[in-house]
Design a protein around this motif. Sequence first.
Motif, mmCIF file in Angstrom:
data_model
loop_
_atom_site.group_PDB
_atom_site.id
_atom_site.type_symbol
_atom_site.label_atom_id
_atom_site.label_comp_id
_atom_site.label_asym_id
_atom_site.label_seq_id
_atom_site.Cartn_x
_atom_site.Cartn_y
_atom_site.Cartn_z
ATOM 1 N N GLU A 42 0.851 -1.183 0.000
ATOM 2 C CA GLU A 42 0.000 0.000 0.000
ATOM 3 C C GLU A 42 0.895 1.244 0.000
ATOM 4 O O GLU A 42 1.773 1.383 0.837
ATOM 5 C CB GLU A 42 -0.898 -0.007 1.234
ATOM 6 C CG GLU A 42 -1.952 1.078 1.228
ATOM 7 C CD GLU A 42 -2.911 0.927 2.395
ATOM 8 O OE1 GLU A 42 -3.095 1.911 3.127
ATOM 9 O OE2 GLU A 42 -3.448 -0.179 2.577
ATOM 10 N N GLU A 137 -7.989 9.705 -5.544
ATOM 11 C CA GLU A 137 -8.025 8.255 -5.400
ATOM 12 C C GLU A 137 -6.623 7.716 -5.141
ATOM 13 O O GLU A 137 -5.636 8.225 -5.671
ATOM 14 C CB GLU A 137 -8.612 7.601 -6.654
ATOM 15 C CG GLU A 137 -10.086 7.886 -6.869
ATOM 16 C CD GLU A 137 -10.626 7.159 -8.088
ATOM 17 O OE1 GLU A 137 -9.836 6.394 -8.715
ATOM 18 O OE2 GLU A 137 -11.811 7.339 -8.411
ATOM 19 N N ARG A 138 -6.567 6.673 -4.317
ATOM 20 C CA ARG A 138 -5.294 6.016 -4.027
ATOM 21 C C ARG A 138 -5.162 4.761 -4.869
ATOM 22 O O ARG A 138 -6.147 4.063 -5.137
ATOM 23 C CB ARG A 138 -5.199 5.673 -2.544
ATOM 24 C CG ARG A 138 -5.200 6.902 -1.655
ATOM 25 C CD ARG A 138 -5.167 6.542 -0.202
ATOM 26 N NE ARG A 138 -3.955 5.798 0.134
ATOM 27 C CZ ARG A 138 -3.691 5.310 1.337
ATOM 28 N NH1 ARG A 138 -4.568 5.485 2.327
ATOM 29 N NH2 ARG A 138 -2.564 4.669 1.583
ATOM 30 N N GLY A 140 -4.574 1.092 -5.566
ATOM 31 C CA GLY A 140 -4.761 -0.098 -4.742
ATOM 32 C C GLY A 140 -3.922 -1.288 -5.189
ATOM 33 O O GLY A 140 -3.029 -1.182 -6.034
ATOM 34 N N THR A 141 -4.192 -2.458 -4.573
ATOM 35 C CA THR A 141 -3.551 -3.730 -4.919
ATOM 36 C C THR A 141 -4.632 -4.697 -5.377
ATOM 37 O O THR A 141 -5.807 -4.346 -5.467
ATOM 38 C CB THR A 141 -2.809 -4.295 -3.705
ATOM 39 O OG1 THR A 141 -3.763 -4.604 -2.683
ATOM 40 C CG2 THR A 141 -1.805 -3.282 -3.164
ATOM 41 N N TRP A 142 -4.229 -5.965 -5.642
ATOM 42 C CA TRP A 142 -5.219 -6.934 -6.097
ATOM 43 C C TRP A 142 -6.304 -7.197 -5.056
ATOM 44 O O TRP A 142 -7.443 -7.445 -5.381
ATOM 45 C CB TRP A 142 -4.513 -8.260 -6.442
ATOM 46 C CG TRP A 142 -3.696 -8.166 -7.687
ATOM 47 C CD1 TRP A 142 -3.791 -7.236 -8.665
ATOM 48 C CD2 TRP A 142 -2.658 -9.053 -8.079
ATOM 49 N NE1 TRP A 142 -2.879 -7.460 -9.646
ATOM 50 C CE2 TRP A 142 -2.157 -8.587 -9.314
ATOM 51 C CE3 TRP A 142 -2.073 -10.193 -7.496
ATOM 52 C CZ2 TRP A 142 -1.121 -9.229 -9.988
ATOM 53 C CZ3 TRP A 142 -1.052 -10.839 -8.181
ATOM 54 C CH2 TRP A 142 -0.579 -10.364 -9.414
ATOM 55 N N LYS A 144 -6.820 -5.114 -2.182
ATOM 56 C CA LYS A 144 -7.206 -4.000 -1.330
ATOM 57 C C LYS A 144 -7.292 -2.705 -2.119
ATOM 58 O O LYS A 144 -6.399 -2.390 -2.901
ATOM 59 C CB LYS A 144 -6.198 -3.845 -0.183
ATOM 60 C CG LYS A 144 -6.592 -2.790 0.836
ATOM 61 C CD LYS A 144 -5.609 -2.755 2.004
ATOM 62 C CE LYS A 144 -6.048 -1.723 3.034
ATOM 63 N NZ LYS A 144 -5.105 -1.652 4.175
ATOM 64 N N THR A 145 -8.379 -1.977 -1.896
ATOM 65 C CA THR A 145 -8.546 -0.647 -2.474
ATOM 66 C C THR A 145 -8.653 0.353 -1.336
ATOM 67 O O THR A 145 -9.676 0.406 -0.644
ATOM 68 C CB THR A 145 -9.812 -0.573 -3.353
ATOM 69 O OG1 THR A 145 -9.733 -1.544 -4.392
ATOM 70 C CG2 THR A 145 -9.966 0.822 -3.956
#
Length: 482
Positions: A42, A137-138, A140-142, A144-145
């Motif tokens: 993150e 907007e940040r 994210g990963t697979w 986690k958003t």
Amino acid sequence: MSNYSLSSTPKKSGGNTVLRFLVMLVVMGVAGAAGAMVTFRETPPPVLEIASNLPGIGQKTEITVKAREPDRGLAHVKVELVQGNTTQLLTEANFTPRKVWDRWGPLTAEHTFTVAVGKSVNPALVQGTAEIRVTAERVGTWLKTPDPEVKTLSLPVQLTPPTITPTSQAIYVNQGGVEAVVYQVGETSVRDGVQVGEWFFPGYPLPGGGPQEHFALFAIPYDMTDASGVKLVAQDALGNRGESAGFVHKFFPRPMGKDTIQLNDKFLEKVVTEVLPQSGLVDKQGLLDNYLQINGELRKRNNEHLKELATKTRASFLWRQGFQPMENAKVMGNFADRRTYVYNEKQVDTQDHLGFDLASLRLAPVPSANDGEVVLAKYFGIFGNAVVVDHGFGIMSLYAHLSSIDVKEGAAVKRGQTLGKTGATGLAGGDHLHFTMLLHGLPVNPVEWWDSHWIHDRLVLKLGSALPFDDESKATAKGKRG
């Protein structure tokens, strides 16, 4: 004879197996770490900054938003205006961030937005408060958003303009002439005065006056034939503007005069040779062409410089007596003459003459028209050797075409003090003084200022003791307001 035999070292198959196992563990560890990074890594939230060029929102306020995310880059940023239950999108932008496994690819690490908010661009705004909301907007990963990063700036909304009300009576003004007006202005005003077409004449607190009692000296330009657009204006820090029109009671038109100037090569050579090297203009390699750019372009530059000088005026009346003209001088050119320039029997230019040409003896002493402070004393384009004296509150006098200058910038001068001697520098065709009066950079008719009765009737009666005028009419005017 002895028999010898060669034998190889036995293979250590167990050691190779251990090595392969260790390598496999390392590979699995790296892959696991990479997988964990892809799955769980993150990035820090974007850094958001919001700035306003004004302390609140009025007619038009500029908002600057900066968004930064140097790790994987920005993704999506939007800027909104929020007031009550109403949300308005002001601007937004999409960006392409780096992939989660990419450490060196392209990205947008920073972006700046500039938007305008205010009643003029957001008609639904009402008095109260409003909020500038920025949402980024940040990445994210697979699995986690992250929640977006949100920052707000709350600003007061002030839409009521300051009040402005004239209190002077008998506002009579000539075309090309000056008048005074006293008025009451609201407490929120930060800039007030008189708007006359493109010209703004600033107001000042009335010396010795009551709270919020201001005055302004204003003029009708020599080429303006209608005073209906003259307005008292007041503006607050947020751009809200109040107006009061129709306060001019009488306007007296003064048609412009006409004059014809015959040009010849001797005069053109004199002017171009003298003025061009000191002008900053490009040599056009032609005598007439060079003269025309001096008469036109350089004239405009000089006039703009006079407007700039007016911003440095002293906020006080530096004079106590009437303005005096040059004695024993013959008028050779009038104020507000529209001059037609003729060369080889052909009209080549038209310019406006905005002063009096006064001829006396050659190299005659030039007196200061009144007390004041020298704000210009140098070679000054079309005016040649020139002196400008500030008399306070935007009132200035100009003395041009001098052969010599006897004062320095910053010096205090007295009425009648010699500023220099007449000459023929600049655009002069012969020895004389070009004299004019200026109000905040606008040339105005000097005849009014030479008349103490005019000063009494148009200025003293309105300003009263705020203008300490040493004249026989002062006793009558003391304490009165027109």
